[in-house]
Design a protein around this motif. Structure first.
Motif, mmCIF file in Angstrom:
data_model
loop_
_atom_site.group_PDB
_atom_site.id
_atom_site.type_symbol
_atom_site.label_atom_id
_atom_site.label_comp_id
_atom_site.label_asym_id
_atom_site.label_seq_id
_atom_site.Cartn_x
_atom_site.Cartn_y
_atom_site.Cartn_z
ATOM 1 N N TRP A 1 -2.650 7.953 8.101
ATOM 2 C CA TRP A 1 -3.439 7.575 9.272
ATOM 3 C C TRP A 1 -2.641 7.948 10.516
ATOM 4 N N ASP B 1 -9.337 1.330 -4.473
ATOM 5 C CA ASP B 1 -8.109 1.533 -5.239
ATOM 6 C C ASP B 1 -8.320 2.268 -6.561
ATOM 7 N N ARG C 1 -0.690 -2.940 4.586
ATOM 8 C CA ARG C 1 -1.873 -2.851 3.728
ATOM 9 C C ARG C 1 -2.716 -1.664 4.162
ATOM 10 N N SER C 2 -3.591 -1.235 3.278
ATOM 11 C CA SER C 2 -4.405 -0.063 3.577
ATOM 12 C C SER C 2 -5.587 -0.432 4.464
ATOM 13 N N SER D 1 -2.648 8.418 -1.458
ATOM 14 C CA SER D 1 -2.278 7.772 -0.206
ATOM 15 C C SER D 1 -2.994 8.471 0.935
ATOM 16 N N TYR E 1 -2.249 -5.507 11.574
ATOM 17 C CA TYR E 1 -1.507 -4.741 10.580
ATOM 18 C C TYR E 1 -0.045 -4.753 10.990
ATOM 19 N N ILE F 1 4.395 8.802 2.049
ATOM 20 C CA ILE F 1 3.081 8.973 1.419
ATOM 21 C C ILE F 1 3.128 9.942 0.248
ATOM 22 N N THR G 1 0.815 -1.210 0.000
ATOM 23 C CA THR G 1 0.000 0.000 0.000
ATOM 24 C C THR G 1 0.848 1.260 0.000
ATOM 25 N N SER G 2 0.253 2.332 -0.482
ATOM 26 C CA SER G 2 0.889 3.649 -0.464
ATOM 27 C C SER G 2 0.565 4.414 0.813
ATOM 28 N N ASP G 3 -0.286 3.858 1.657
ATOM 29 C CA ASP G 3 -0.674 4.527 2.897
ATOM 30 C C ASP G 3 0.447 4.458 3.934
ATOM 31 N N ASP H 1 -8.734 -1.364 2.497
ATOM 32 C CA ASP H 1 -8.763 -2.445 1.514
ATOM 33 C C ASP H 1 -9.977 -3.356 1.614
#
Length: 224
Positions: A116, A56, A46-47, A113, A188, A102, A31-33, A50
């Motif tokens: 968080w 996406d 992972r985002s 992205s 995560y 990000i 993920t880009s997050d 998702d």
């Protein structure tokens, strides 16, 4: 009986020797997050989005201007396994506070992205970055002058960004409020976004466990 016991022990030993090696963090990363937690930015494996269909493909129509990247050896596996590394475009790590994670992610599962953050034990969506812009914050205003990208994310998740939530003012401040990620449950894996040389492999990986957006457990993992 001795022969049976020996065969059983030998079989277990052989199975252990042939067992596939545990995946590294970068093999899990998709993920880009990124996550801001405890004054540090982490890569997420992972985002948190998702689980939503179509997450996406959001913001897939905005004009692309790829940011500047630097090319350097990528030690994405154990350095003893790949002493020469792989040539790959990596983020410019000169950007402050690790925000390159990000602004210029090297896992691009989508064309934006999300940063968080954890405040106390609660997970929030803090800011949307359209990273294909040269200046994600400034250029986004010309495409979404009413900040409609945040409304789009609200419709996807069913949540709401709030500028009056006290967590919006916690570093890093949320320019358009925070959205509690109450849909997030499960594990995560995270790793600090600090450097991308051979030292990065040895940085710790943490398993964060959430229940309805609340952080309920943190465990240090053995893999890197």
């Amino acid at each position: 009986m001795k022969h049976v016991l020996f065969f059983s022990v030998f079989s277990l030993f052989a199975f252990a020797r042939c067992k596939a090696p545990e995946r590294t963090f970068t093999e899990r990363l998709r993920t880009s997050d990124a996550l801001y937690w405890g004054d540090e930015i982490y890569h997420l494996d992972r985002s948190p989005l998702d689980g939503f269909a179509g997450f996406d493909t959001l913001f897939s129509d905005y004009p692309e201007k790829r940011p500047v990247t630097v090319s350097m050896p990528g030690y994405f596996d154990h350095p003893k396994k790949r002493p020469c590394g792989i040539q790959i475009d990596l983020p410019d790590t000169s950007r402050p506070k690790g925000y390159y994670a990000i602004n210029d992610p090297f896992r691009r599962d989508k064309k934006y992205s999300v940063l968080w953050k954890i405040v106390g034990d609660s997970l929030y969506a803090n800011e949307i970055y359209l990273y294909l812009f040269e200046d994600p914050r400034l250029d986004a205003r010309s495409v979404y002058p009413d900040n409609s990208q945040y409304r789009t994310l609200e419709r996807l998740t069913g949540g709401e960004f709030s500028e009056t939530n006290p967590s919006a003012r916690v570093e890093p401040e949320a320019p358009h409020g925070v959205m509690p990620a109450i849909w997030v449950s499960g594990n995560y894996f995270v790793k600090p976004a600090k450097t991308y040389d051979e030292k990065w492999f040895f940085l710790p990986v943490l398993r964060l466990t959430f229940d309805k957006g609340k952080l309920i457990n943190v465990k240090k993992e053995s893999f890197r």
